[in-house]
Motif scaffolding. Sequence first.
Motif, PDB file in Angstrom:
ATOM      1  N   PHE A   1      -0.258  -4.866  -8.443  1.00 34.62           N
ATOM      2  CA  PHE A   1       0.363  -3.936  -7.502  1.00 34.62           C
ATOM      3  C   PHE A   1       1.633  -4.530  -6.886  1.00 34.62           C
ATOM      4  O   PHE A   1       2.621  -3.821  -6.658  1.00 34.62           O
ATOM      5  N   LEU A   2       1.622  -5.825  -6.607  1.00 32.33           N
ATOM      6  CA  LEU A   2       2.814  -6.468  -6.047  1.00 32.33           C
ATOM      7  C   LEU A   2       3.976  -6.401  -7.028  1.00 32.33           C
ATOM      8  O   LEU A   2       5.122  -6.125  -6.646  1.00 32.33           O
ATOM      9  N   LYS A   3       3.700  -6.638  -8.304  1.00 34.54           N
ATOM     10  CA  LYS A   3       4.745  -6.559  -9.317  1.00 34.54           C
ATOM     11  C   LYS A   3       5.283  -5.126  -9.417  1.00 34.54           C
ATOM     12  O   LYS A   3       6.491  -4.924  -9.579  1.00 34.54           O
ATOM     13  N   GLU A   4       4.401  -4.154  -9.330  1.00 35.38           N
ATOM     14  CA  GLU A   4       4.836  -2.762  -9.408  1.00 35.38           C
ATOM     15  C   GLU A   4       5.739  -2.403  -8.228  1.00 35.38           C
ATOM     16  O   GLU A   4       6.785  -1.777  -8.392  1.00 35.38           O
ATOM     17  N   LEU A   5       5.366  -2.825  -7.038  1.00 29.78           N
ATOM     18  CA  LEU A   5       6.180  -2.559  -5.854  1.00 29.78           C
ATOM     19  C   LEU A   5       7.537  -3.253  -5.956  1.00 29.78           C
ATOM     20  O   LEU A   5       8.562  -2.691  -5.582  1.00 29.78           O
ATOM     21  N   SER A   6       7.546  -4.476  -6.466  1.00 33.63           N
ATOM     22  CA  SER A   6       8.800  -5.219  -6.594  1.00 33.63           C
ATOM     23  C   SER A   6       9.724  -4.577  -7.623  1.00 33.63           C
ATOM     24  O   SER A   6      10.943  -4.548  -7.449  1.00 33.63           O
ATOM     25  N   SER A   7       9.167  -4.046  -8.703  1.00 35.99           N
ATOM     26  CA  SER A   7       9.986  -3.446  -9.762  1.00 35.99           C
ATOM     27  C   SER A   7      10.602  -2.119  -9.334  1.00 35.99           C
ATOM     28  O   SER A   7      11.601  -1.693  -9.898  1.00 35.99           O
ATOM     29  N   ARG A   8       9.999  -1.498  -8.336  1.00 37.16           N
ATOM     30  CA  ARG A   8      10.499  -0.185  -7.907  1.00 37.16           C
ATOM     31  C   ARG A   8      11.473  -0.270  -6.747  1.00 37.16           C
ATOM     32  O   ARG A   8      11.946   0.753  -6.249  1.00 37.16           O
ATOM     33  N   GLY A   9      11.773  -1.486  -6.278  1.00 34.97           N
ATOM     34  CA  GLY A   9      12.715  -1.610  -5.181  1.00 34.97           C
ATOM     35  C   GLY A   9      12.259  -0.843  -3.967  1.00 34.97           C
ATOM     36  O   GLY A   9      12.947   0.020  -3.456  1.00 34.97           O
ATOM     37  N   ALA A  10      11.059  -1.147  -3.508  1.00 31.72           N
ATOM     38  CA  ALA A  10      10.427  -0.353  -2.463  1.00 31.72           C
ATOM     39  C   ALA A  10      11.112  -0.455  -1.103  1.00 31.72           C
ATOM     40  O   ALA A  10      10.751   0.258  -0.185  1.00 31.72           O
ATOM     41  N   GLY A  11      12.090  -1.334  -0.954  1.00 26.37           N
ATOM     42  CA  GLY A  11      12.758  -1.476   0.334  1.00 26.37           C
ATOM     43  C   GLY A  11      11.886  -2.156   1.365  1.00 26.37           C
ATOM     44  O   GLY A  11      12.069  -1.967   2.573  1.00 26.37           O
ATOM     45  N   LEU A  12      10.924  -2.950   0.915  1.00 29.82           N
ATOM     46  CA  LEU A  12      10.005  -3.637   1.804  1.00 29.82           C
ATOM     47  C   LEU A  12      10.226  -5.143   1.717  1.00 29.82           C
ATOM     48  O   LEU A  12      10.686  -5.653   0.696  1.00 29.82           O
ATOM     49  N   THR A  13       9.863  -5.854   2.777  1.00 33.44           N
ATOM     50  CA  THR A  13       9.913  -7.306   2.753  1.00 33.44           C
ATOM     51  C   THR A  13       8.762  -7.822   1.882  1.00 33.44           C
ATOM     52  O   THR A  13       7.801  -7.086   1.617  1.00 33.44           O
ATOM     53  N   PRO A  14       8.821  -9.077   1.436  1.00 27.58           N
ATOM     54  CA  PRO A  14       7.708  -9.617   0.650  1.00 27.58           C
ATOM     55  C   PRO A  14       6.373  -9.511   1.378  1.00 27.58           C
ATOM     56  O   PRO A  14       5.348  -9.202   0.763  1.00 27.58           O
ATOM     57  N   SER A  15       6.370  -9.761   2.690  1.00 30.48           N
ATOM     58  CA  SER A  15       5.124  -9.670   3.455  1.00 30.48           C
ATOM     59  C   SER A  15       4.584  -8.248   3.463  1.00 30.48           C
ATOM     60  O   SER A  15       3.372  -8.025   3.314  1.00 30.48           O
ATOM     61  N   GLN A  16       5.471  -7.283   3.630  1.00 28.82           N
ATOM     62  CA  GLN A  16       5.049  -5.883   3.621  1.00 28.82           C
ATOM     63  C   GLN A  16       4.544  -5.477   2.239  1.00 28.82           C
ATOM     64  O   GLN A  16       3.543  -4.762   2.119  1.00 28.82           O
ATOM     65  N   ARG A  17       5.231  -5.928   1.194  1.00 29.10           N
ATOM     66  CA  ARG A  17       4.795  -5.626  -0.165  1.00 29.10           C
ATOM     67  C   ARG A  17       3.431  -6.238  -0.453  1.00 29.10           C
ATOM     68  O   ARG A  17       2.576  -5.618  -1.078  1.00 29.10           O
ATOM     69  N   LEU A  18       3.250  -7.477   0.016  1.00 25.68           N
ATOM     70  CA  LEU A  18       1.983  -8.163  -0.207  1.00 25.68           C
ATOM     71  C   LEU A  18       0.856  -7.444   0.513  1.00 25.68           C
ATOM     72  O   LEU A  18      -0.240  -7.262  -0.045  1.00 25.68           O
ATOM     73  N   LEU A  19       1.102  -7.013   1.743  1.00 22.80           N
ATOM     74  CA  LEU A  19       0.083  -6.289   2.507  1.00 22.80           C
ATOM     75  C   LEU A  19      -0.265  -4.973   1.826  1.00 22.80           C
ATOM     76  O   LEU A  19      -1.441  -4.621   1.683  1.00 22.80           O
ATOM     77  N   LEU A  20       0.757  -4.244   1.387  1.00 26.26           N
ATOM     78  CA  LEU A  20       0.520  -2.967   0.724  1.00 26.26           C
ATOM     79  C   LEU A  20      -0.194  -3.177  -0.612  1.00 26.26           C
ATOM     80  O   LEU A  20      -1.116  -2.412  -0.958  1.00 26.26           O
ATOM     81  N   ALA A  21       0.192  -4.203  -1.354  1.00 28.33           N
ATOM     82  CA  ALA A  21      -0.464  -4.489  -2.636  1.00 28.33           C
ATOM     83  C   ALA A  21      -1.936  -4.810  -2.424  1.00 28.33           C
ATOM     84  O   ALA A  21      -2.804  -4.371  -3.191  1.00 28.33           O
ATOM     85  N   ASP A  22      -2.239  -5.567  -1.362  1.00 31.95           N
ATOM     86  CA  ASP A  22      -3.628  -5.906  -1.061  1.00 31.95           C
ATOM     87  C   ASP A  22      -4.430  -4.650  -0.711  1.00 31.95           C
ATOM     88  O   ASP A  22      -5.572  -4.480  -1.153  1.00 31.95           O
ATOM     89  N   ARG A  23      -3.826  -3.762   0.067  1.00 31.49           N
ATOM     90  CA  ARG A  23      -4.521  -2.527   0.441  1.00 31.49           C
ATOM     91  C   ARG A  23      -4.753  -1.637  -0.778  1.00 31.49           C
ATOM     92  O   ARG A  23      -5.814  -1.017  -0.910  1.00 31.49           O
ATOM     93  N   LEU A  24      -3.762  -1.567  -1.665  1.00 33.45           N
ATOM     94  CA  LEU A  24      -3.922  -0.764  -2.880  1.00 33.45           C
ATOM     95  C   LEU A  24      -5.027  -1.340  -3.761  1.00 33.45           C
ATOM     96  O   LEU A  24      -5.815  -0.588  -4.363  1.00 33.45           O
ATOM     97  N   ALA A  25      -5.096  -2.667  -3.848  1.00 32.77           N
ATOM     98  CA  ALA A  25      -6.135  -3.304  -4.648  1.00 32.77           C
ATOM     99  C   ALA A  25      -7.521  -3.017  -4.073  1.00 32.77           C
ATOM    100  O   ALA A  25      -8.475  -2.741  -4.813  1.00 32.77           O
ATOM    101  N   ARG A  26      -7.642  -3.070  -2.741  1.00 33.21           N
ATOM    102  CA  ARG A  26      -8.923  -2.768  -2.107  1.00 33.21           C
ATOM    103  C   ARG A  26      -9.319  -1.309  -2.322  1.00 33.21           C
ATOM    104  O   ARG A  26     -10.494  -0.999  -2.557  1.00 33.21           O
ATOM    105  N   LEU A  27      -8.328  -0.417  -2.227  1.00 35.65           N
ATOM    106  CA  LEU A  27      -8.604   0.999  -2.469  1.00 35.65           C
ATOM    107  C   LEU A  27      -9.039   1.221  -3.915  1.00 35.65           C
ATOM    108  O   LEU A  27      -9.985   1.974  -4.182  1.00 35.65           O
ATOM    109  N   TYR A  28      -8.364   0.563  -4.831  1.00 32.81           N
ATOM    110  CA  TYR A  28      -8.725   0.653  -6.253  1.00 32.81           C
ATOM    111  C   TYR A  28     -10.165   0.200  -6.458  1.00 32.81           C
ATOM    112  O   TYR A  28     -10.956   0.864  -7.137  1.00 32.81           O
ATOM    113  N   ASP A  29     -10.518  -0.939  -5.861  1.00 36.45           N
ATOM    114  CA  ASP A  29     -11.867  -1.472  -6.025  1.00 36.45           C
ATOM    115  C   ASP A  29     -12.920  -0.542  -5.437  1.00 36.45           C
ATOM    116  O   ASP A  29     -13.985  -0.336  -6.023  1.00 36.45           O
TER     117      ASP A  29
END
Length: 234
Positions: A197-225
Motif C-alpha cells: 500500500f505504501l508503494k501504491e500511495l507513493s506511485s500516485r503522488g498522493a501529496g502526503l508526507t512519508p509519515s502520512q503515507r505510512l499511517l494510511l498504508a497501515d490503516r489500509l492493510a488493517r482494513l484489508y486484513d
Amino acid sequence: MSIHEIALDDGGMNLLSRSMLRWIGEQVETFAGSASVNPTNEQSILLLRSARPGLFAAGADMVEMRAFSSLEAEAFARSGQEVFDSIERLPVVTVVVIDGDCVGGALDLALAFDLRFATPRSRFSHPGAKLGIVTGFGGTSRWRKAVTPAAAKQLFLANAVVGAAEALSLGLVDRVSETFDDELRQLAGLDPRTTRFLKELSSRGAGLTPSQRLLLADRLARLYDSRTAEGGSA
C-alpha cells in the motif's frame, strides 16, 4: 528486516555512463533475485546513496555521449529506462538518499524510487533543455508522481536549480535531514501488505508526507486484513 544498500562511487562525479548504468542494473538484479525480496519472507528495503559526501551524481556522461552514433544513443537511453523500470518494479520499498548535487539523469534515477530523502545541502536541476537535449531516462514522465506541472516546467524547461527546502515544498523530496536512520529502520520493519500500500500511495503522488503515507498504508492493510478475515472481497 534488513536494508540492502547500493553506494555509487566511480571515483569522480558519479556520472551515469554506460558502465555505471550496467553496474546499477546488475546490483538491482542481484537484489531482486534474493530471498529478501520475496513478499512472503522477511522484508527488506533497497537504499541507494552516494559513497561520495556532498555529491549524489552529476547526470549522464556527456563526453561519452558526444561520441555516440544514433544507434548507440538509442541503446543508451533504453538501458537507462530498463534499469530505472526495474527499480520501480521491485516489490519492496525503495529509498534514495541524496547528499549534494543531483543533476540531469541523476534526477531521473531518483524519481524511480518510492521515497526521496535529501540533506539540507542538496540541490536539484535538469539542464537538458539548456543543452538542447531531452532526457531519455523517463524523468519527463515520472515527475507526475512527485511534483505539479508548474514545478516540472521549472525543472525540465526553465532549468531551475532547486535547493533542498524548495524541493521539499514542491514534493520532489519527501524529507530533508542530516540523518535518516529512524525512518529507514521503520521502513525496513514493514509487513508485506503495508509495503504494497505504501508503494501504491507513493506511485500516485498522493501529496502526503512519508509519515502520512505510512499511517494510511497501515490503516489500509488493517482494513484489508479485517475484510479478508470476515470473508469479504479485498
